[in-house]
Scaffold this motif. Sequence first.
Motif, mmCIF file in Angstrom:
data_model
loop_
_atom_site.group_PDB
_atom_site.id
_atom_site.type_symbol
_atom_site.label_atom_id
_atom_site.label_comp_id
_atom_site.label_asym_id
_atom_site.label_seq_id
_atom_site.Cartn_x
_atom_site.Cartn_y
_atom_site.Cartn_z
ATOM 1 N N LEU A 319 0.998 -1.313 -0.129
ATOM 2 C CA LEU A 319 -0.084 -0.051 -0.114
ATOM 3 C C LEU A 319 0.846 1.307 0.085
ATOM 4 C CD1 LEU A 319 -2.696 -1.057 2.583
ATOM 5 C CD2 LEU A 319 -3.135 -0.830 0.037
ATOM 6 N N HIS A 320 1.920 1.176 0.782
ATOM 7 C CA HIS A 320 2.886 2.483 0.650
ATOM 8 C C HIS A 320 3.357 2.511 -0.535
ATOM 9 C CE1 HIS A 320 6.660 4.613 1.425
ATOM 10 N NE2 HIS A 320 5.948 5.138 2.546
ATOM 11 N N SER A 321 3.749 1.755 -1.374
ATOM 12 C CA SER A 321 4.267 1.686 -2.513
ATOM 13 C C SER A 321 3.303 2.139 -3.708
ATOM 14 C CB SER A 321 4.775 0.242 -3.263
ATOM 15 O OG SER A 321 5.020 0.158 -4.450
ATOM 16 N N ALA A 322 1.846 1.797 -3.492
ATOM 17 C CA ALA A 322 1.164 2.234 -4.447
ATOM 18 C C ALA A 322 0.711 3.537 -4.361
ATOM 19 C CB ALA A 322 -0.266 1.114 -4.233
ATOM 20 N N ILE A 323 0.762 4.047 -3.004
ATOM 21 C CA ILE A 323 0.207 5.519 -2.651
ATOM 22 C C ILE A 323 1.445 6.470 -3.001
ATOM 23 C CG2 ILE A 323 -0.535 7.077 -0.682
ATOM 24 C CD1 ILE A 323 -1.881 4.737 0.474
ATOM 25 N N SER A 324 2.589 5.821 -2.820
ATOM 26 C CA SER A 324 3.589 6.839 -3.018
ATOM 27 C C SER A 324 3.794 7.114 -4.597
ATOM 28 C CB SER A 324 4.888 6.225 -2.369
ATOM 29 O OG SER A 324 5.105 5.106 -2.970
ATOM 30 N N ASN A 325 3.424 5.972 -5.217
ATOM 31 C CA ASN A 325 3.504 6.347 -6.780
ATOM 32 C C ASN A 325 2.497 7.348 -7.040
ATOM 33 O OD1 ASN A 325 5.338 4.342 -8.275
ATOM 34 N ND2 ASN A 325 4.757 2.936 -7.234
ATOM 35 N N LEU A 326 1.350 7.045 -6.788
ATOM 36 C CA LEU A 326 0.266 8.106 -7.207
ATOM 37 C C LEU A 326 0.798 9.433 -6.757
ATOM 38 C CD1 LEU A 326 -3.250 6.329 -6.021
ATOM 39 C CD2 LEU A 326 -2.043 6.469 -8.073
ATOM 40 N N VAL A 327 1.094 9.701 -5.502
ATOM 41 C CA VAL A 327 1.553 11.228 -5.102
ATOM 42 C C VAL A 327 2.705 11.431 -5.960
ATOM 43 C CG1 VAL A 327 2.423 12.275 -3.125
ATOM 44 C CG2 VAL A 327 0.756 10.495 -2.721
ATOM 45 N N LEU A 328 3.927 10.645 -6.152
ATOM 46 C CA LEU A 328 5.049 11.247 -6.791
ATOM 47 C C LEU A 328 4.579 11.455 -8.230
ATOM 48 C CD1 LEU A 328 7.556 8.713 -5.706
ATOM 49 C CD2 LEU A 328 7.519 11.153 -5.301
ATOM 50 N N ASN A 329 3.500 10.580 -8.844
ATOM 51 C CA ASN A 329 3.206 11.078 -10.273
ATOM 52 C C ASN A 329 2.232 12.417 -10.156
ATOM 53 O OD1 ASN A 329 3.866 8.927 -11.793
ATOM 54 N ND2 ASN A 329 1.969 7.759 -11.677
ATOM 55 N N ALA A 330 1.514 12.643 -9.128
ATOM 56 C CA ALA A 330 0.964 13.927 -8.992
ATOM 57 C C ALA A 330 1.974 15.074 -8.820
ATOM 58 C CB ALA A 330 -0.066 13.970 -7.894
ATOM 59 N N LEU A 331 2.946 14.795 -8.066
ATOM 60 C CA LEU A 331 3.952 15.886 -7.815
ATOM 61 C C LEU A 331 4.754 16.019 -9.343
ATOM 62 C CD1 LEU A 331 5.587 14.946 -4.488
ATOM 63 C CD2 LEU A 331 3.830 16.845 -5.098
ATOM 64 N N LYS A 332 4.995 14.924 -10.114
ATOM 65 C CA LYS A 332 5.550 15.171 -11.489
ATOM 66 C C LYS A 332 5.015 16.182 -12.549
ATOM 67 C CE LYS A 332 8.136 10.866 -11.103
ATOM 68 N NZ LYS A 332 8.434 9.445 -11.561
ATOM 69 N N TYR A 333 3.653 15.825 -12.491
ATOM 70 C CA TYR A 333 2.738 16.357 -13.544
ATOM 71 C C TYR A 333 2.044 17.870 -12.980
ATOM 72 C CZ TYR A 333 3.747 12.092 -16.440
ATOM 73 O OH TYR A 333 4.242 11.156 -16.638
ATOM 74 N N SER A 334 2.116 18.133 -11.861
ATOM 75 C CA SER A 334 1.608 19.253 -11.300
ATOM 76 C C SER A 334 2.460 20.384 -11.454
ATOM 77 C CB SER A 334 1.031 19.271 -9.814
ATOM 78 O OG SER A 334 -0.075 18.180 -9.950
ATOM 79 N N PRO A 335 2.132 21.695 -11.412
ATOM 80 C CA PRO A 335 3.043 22.694 -11.568
ATOM 81 C C PRO A 335 3.588 22.931 -9.974
ATOM 82 C CG PRO A 335 1.245 23.434 -12.567
ATOM 83 C CD PRO A 335 0.765 21.991 -11.939
ATOM 84 N N ASP A 336 4.876 23.386 -9.967
ATOM 85 C CA ASP A 336 5.669 23.459 -8.682
ATOM 86 C C ASP A 336 4.842 24.277 -7.776
ATOM 87 O OD1 ASP A 336 7.721 22.013 -9.812
ATOM 88 O OD2 ASP A 336 8.891 23.427 -10.303
#
Length: 424
Positions: A319-336
């Motif tokens: 679950l940590h892996s799945a949620i961290s993947n979702l959050v990191l993807n969101a950070l990559k594609y969102s403006p700083d």
Amino acid sequence: MNLAGSWRGELRKLLLVLAASAVAGWLFGYPLAMLTVGLAAVSLVWLYQIWRMRRWLEDPEQTPPESFGIWGVVYDTIYRLQRENREARSRLQSTVDYLQSSFASMRDGVVILTQAGAIEWCNEAARTLLGLEYPRDRGQLILNLVRLPEFHEYFVGGDFSRSLQVGLKGGRQRYLQMEITTFADGDFLLFVRDVTRMLQLEQQRRDFVGNVSHELRTPLTVFKGYLETLMAAGDRFDPRFHKPLEQMELQARRMENLLDDLLWLSRIESVRSEKKTERVDIAGLVEELRDELAHSHPERVVALRLDTRDGVAGDYRELHSAISNLVLNALKYSPDDKPVLVHWRREGEELLLSVVDQGPGIEEQHLPRLTERFYRVDESRSSATGGTGLGLAIVKHVAASHRAELRIDSEPGEGSAFTLAFPD
């Protein structure tokens, strides 16, 4: 003549008989006796008609008795209803015969079960796969004949939203996939398929990916070691070599991340069928993840909205892996300068974890394929972010292993929301 008109006609006849009896009784001086005789005559006629109807209903295949008045209408109505019923039964039997003929030709096993779980019918494939003997086993409870604990729990549980895979012990290892659907007034259709070959191929693929990943790790470690040595002594080289060395180090890092994701995905797939009994505090997990990202991405904001402290049965690492993947993807594609929202809540019989970004969004035609391995919406943009193309594939498999569902909502220019929906 309709039924209402027949009743009115019969009533007129009755009144006419009573009136004639009363007049005859008045003429002969016995009015009460003559009324009694008239009523007795009418009763005898009705009793005779009832007797004829009873004889006919004992053998309804013969032509209905000829009669007049209300009794003729009653006979005609019953005969018409019988004919319509026979035609309906004939159509139904024809449909059942057609379905059974279709099921009989299927390579997958099909068993028709009553609401109580008794066998009504099965095809040849079901007899082979489950060891049934039809028609001798007709009326027997399926749980008495298929003695598999997993199937017993599946059938009694009544949750048929997912199929069941079971392994058969003894002799050659075989695996069956079972799926139940309801029809009619609560009866069941049990579909059985031999998935041994499919699972073997899937295992071979996982083994291949795992072995290749392990084999590539050794030369990659050597390669990275020499690169780090060269970069540490970069001031001794011509400045023209600095940028190539940095690019080589970046690609080596990406390859290492790719191997890590491949090995992790292979591990998740191999334990997917195992039951998850640990209670995971999702609220605590996302709070811990936010603290981790505060150190690795200090310039970014991850906002939490925790409407519940309920946990789910699962594996913490997955679950940590799945949620961290979702959050990191969101950070990559969102403006700083835009925050990423992580929302944990309960809605009805589901627990929902949503990761919402304010990025460019995704066009609808890409949404069904986002969880495929290495699928890229935009190759140039994905390369720029340094992703491996396996993040959402990992999320999808973690969701499946936790009986959850990954839902994706996105519109171009409006951002995206990735939601893990856990059954309560």
